[in-house]
Design an enzyme around this catalytic site. Structure first.
Site, PDB file in Angstrom:
ATOM      1  N   GLY A 167       0.826  -1.206   0.000  1.00 21.24           N
ATOM      2  CA  GLY A 167       0.000   0.000   0.000  1.00 21.24           C
ATOM      3  C   GLY A 167       0.856   1.250   0.000  1.00 21.24           C
ATOM      4  CB  ILE A 224      -9.084  -4.155   1.942  1.00 22.26           C
ATOM      5  CG1 ILE A 224      -8.833  -3.511   3.306  1.00 22.26           C
ATOM      6  CG2 ILE A 224      -8.458  -5.529   1.855  1.00 22.26           C
ATOM      7  CD1 ILE A 224      -9.640  -4.157   4.432  1.00 22.26           C
ATOM      8  CG  ASP A 225      -8.260   0.768   3.824  1.00 25.01           C
ATOM      9  OD1 ASP A 225      -9.121  -0.032   4.220  1.00 25.01           O
ATOM     10  OD2 ASP A 225      -7.296   1.121   4.518  1.00 25.01           O
ATOM     11  NE  ARG A 270     -31.416  -6.725  20.448  1.00 23.49           N
ATOM     12  CZ  ARG A 270     -30.986  -7.932  20.810  1.00 23.49           C
ATOM     13  NH1 ARG A 270     -30.377  -8.699  19.927  1.00 23.49           N
ATOM     14  NH2 ARG A 270     -31.162  -8.367  22.028  1.00 23.49           N
ATOM     15  N   GLY A 283     -11.315   1.160   7.213  1.00 23.35           N
ATOM     16  CA  GLY A 283     -11.175   2.425   6.476  1.00 23.35           C
ATOM     17  C   GLY A 283     -10.762   3.514   7.445  1.00 23.35           C
ATOM     18  CD  GLU A 294     -10.209   1.072  10.630  1.00 26.72           C
ATOM     19  OE1 GLU A 294      -9.923   0.577  11.719  1.00 26.72           O
ATOM     20  OE2 GLU A 294      -9.646   0.752   9.565  1.00 26.72           O
ATOM     21  CG  LEU A 331     -14.363 -11.605  10.373  1.00 27.25           C
ATOM     22  CD1 LEU A 331     -15.827 -11.409  10.698  1.00 27.25           C
ATOM     23  CD2 LEU A 331     -14.098 -13.037   9.916  1.00 27.25           C
ATOM     24  CD  GLN A 332     -14.158  -4.931   7.192  1.00 25.22           C
ATOM     25  OE1 GLN A 332     -14.594  -4.004   6.535  1.00 25.22           O
ATOM     26  NE2 GLN A 332     -13.692  -4.783   8.412  1.00 25.22           N
TER      27      GLN A 332
HETATM   28  O1  F6P Z   1      -5.273  -2.602   5.032  1.00 27.95           O
HETATM   29  C1  F6P Z   1      -5.704  -1.319   5.474  1.00 27.95           C
HETATM   30  C2  F6P Z   1      -6.376  -1.478   6.766  1.00 27.95           C
HETATM   31  O2  F6P Z   1      -7.273  -2.494   6.528  1.00 27.95           O
HETATM   32  C3  F6P Z   1      -7.105  -0.315   7.431  1.00 27.95           C
HETATM   33  O3  F6P Z   1      -8.409  -0.076   7.007  1.00 27.95           O
HETATM   34  C4  F6P Z   1      -7.044  -0.715   8.880  1.00 27.95           C
HETATM   35  O4  F6P Z   1      -7.115   0.391   9.706  1.00 27.95           O
HETATM   36  C5  F6P Z   1      -5.694  -1.339   8.972  1.00 27.95           C
HETATM   37  O5  F6P Z   1      -5.415  -1.902   7.728  1.00 27.95           O
HETATM   38  C6  F6P Z   1      -5.567  -2.411  10.020  1.00 27.95           C
HETATM   39  O6  F6P Z   1      -4.247  -2.830  10.042  1.00 27.95           O
HETATM   40  P1  F6P Z   1      -3.565  -3.802  11.116  1.00 27.95           P
HETATM   41  O7  F6P Z   1      -3.349  -5.078  10.405  1.00 27.95           O
HETATM   42  O8  F6P Z   1      -2.290  -3.155  11.472  1.00 27.95           O
HETATM   43  O9  F6P Z   1      -4.484  -3.942  12.279  1.00 27.95           O
END
Ligand code: F6P
Length: 340
Positions: free
Chosen positions: A101, A125-126, A161, A169, A220, A271-272
């Protein structure tokens, strides 16, 4: 040529498909040899390098993670460019393909400026890299988030609910926007567009009035308009992310208090980033791998492969790292007509 490949930074579904694409094209068309560098730039300076024969990439297109391992450690903490040159010379390595990235591509640019033959491949992924229309991993992350929201919606409907779903992100809201649109979320909260807690409560109440269970999809990195305190409460970690409970956890009691509607939070987190890539990501990643090896063969040092429309092109690494690709306000506004 002898080409070293590394994956660096956070992992991403599709990394293995890039490696496979590069090795197959490089081996079968150009007769190149490949070396696998372990755990990103760390492996390059600590000399954790081994042969990467074609048979080792067999069947990799669908495999999540990275067979090479990854880390966020840069080369400059361990001897920098001189050490990189030394290790490359030891292995007879003619070039490096660095898959990563923004951080990785910035390091790649700096190594290139120091005379190291390097080509970049964008991943996140962002989807926040400016020089490419899309990055692989994004489609997979959006699919996982969309399926998760679909599932959360049925349990939300049963219990009447509100569901808050936090997606990744930290700088941009592309995952939240796409997953929110695809799943019909009733509010999409992204870092680029701060809104007030009263606006969020308004969308939640309007949804309930229509007889539906509200779903709030929050990235996030979102912060409330005019109230940075909600993030400040838990402090932030080294990457600027809220430490004690993410933004989703912090918004949940506020929504419940203002609307009187029982509210639950789910943070999808890593998970994403796990598991098999979607077909779209496998195709894009494979094309990137093939194009990267073409760029190395043509000695296009200091460039990165990028998706422009449907074409894969080469762009300068400096163009890839100079700004973050944010969600334009008009894209959020387009989605906002569906809120409430
Ligand atoms: O890959 C980017 C990202 O997914 C961000 O959206 C997220 O904040 C970060 O990576 C999480 O990274 P780490 O693996 O350091 O917890």
């Amino acid at each position: 040529m002898k080409i070293g490949i590394l994956t660096s930074g956070g992992d991403c579904p599709g990394l293995n498909a890039v490696i496979r694409g590069a090795v197959i094209k490089g081996d079968s068309i150009y007769g190149h040899e490949f070396l696998g560098i372990k755990d990103g730039f760390k492996g390059l300076v600590l000399d954790k390098i081994s042969k990467l024969p074609r048979k080792q990439v067999r069947g990799l297109a669908k495999q999540g993670g990275t067979i090479l391992g990854t880390s966020r450690i840069g080369p400059f903490e361990h001897g920098g460019s001189e050490r990189v040159k030394e290790v490359m010379a030891k292995h007879g390595m003619d070039a490096v393909i660095a898959i990563g990235g923004e951080g990785t591509l910035t390091v790649a640019r700096m190594l290139h400026e120091d005379g190291i033959p390097i080509v970049g491949v964008p991943k996140t992924i962002d989807n926040d890299l400016s020089a490419t229309d899309y990055t692989f991993g994004f489609d997979t992350a959006v699919s996982i988030a969309t399926e998760s929201i679909d599932r959360l919606r049925t349990t939300a409907e049963s219990h009447h609910r509100c569901m808050v779903v936090e997606v990744m992100g930290r700088h941009v809201g592309w995952i939240a926007l796409h997953a929110g649109l695809a799943s019909g979320a009733h509010a999409v909260l992204i870092p680029e567009v701060p809104v007030t807690i009263e606006q969020i409560a308004g969308w939640v109440k309007a949804t309930v009035t229509r007889g539906r269970a509200p779903v709030v999809c929050v990235a996030e990195g979102f912060t409330l308009k005019g109230d940075q305190d909600v993030v400040a409460k838990g402090g932030v970690d080294g990457m600027g992310r809220p430490r004690l409970g993410g933004i989703g956890e912090q918004l949940t009691p506020l929504i419940e208090e203002l609307t009187g509607i029982e509210t639950r939070c789910t943070t999808l987190g890593h998970l994403q980033r796990g598991g098999v890539p979607t077909a779209y990501d496998r195709v894009l990643a494979t094309r990137f791998g093939i194009a990267a090896v073409d760029a190395v063969t043509k000695k296009k040092w200091g460039t990165m492969v990028a998706l422009r429309g449907t074409d894969i092109q080469s762009v300068h690494l400096s163009d890839a790292t100079h700004e973050v690709k944010s969600v334009p306000y008009a894209r959020w506004e387009e989605a906002a007509i569906l809120f409430g």
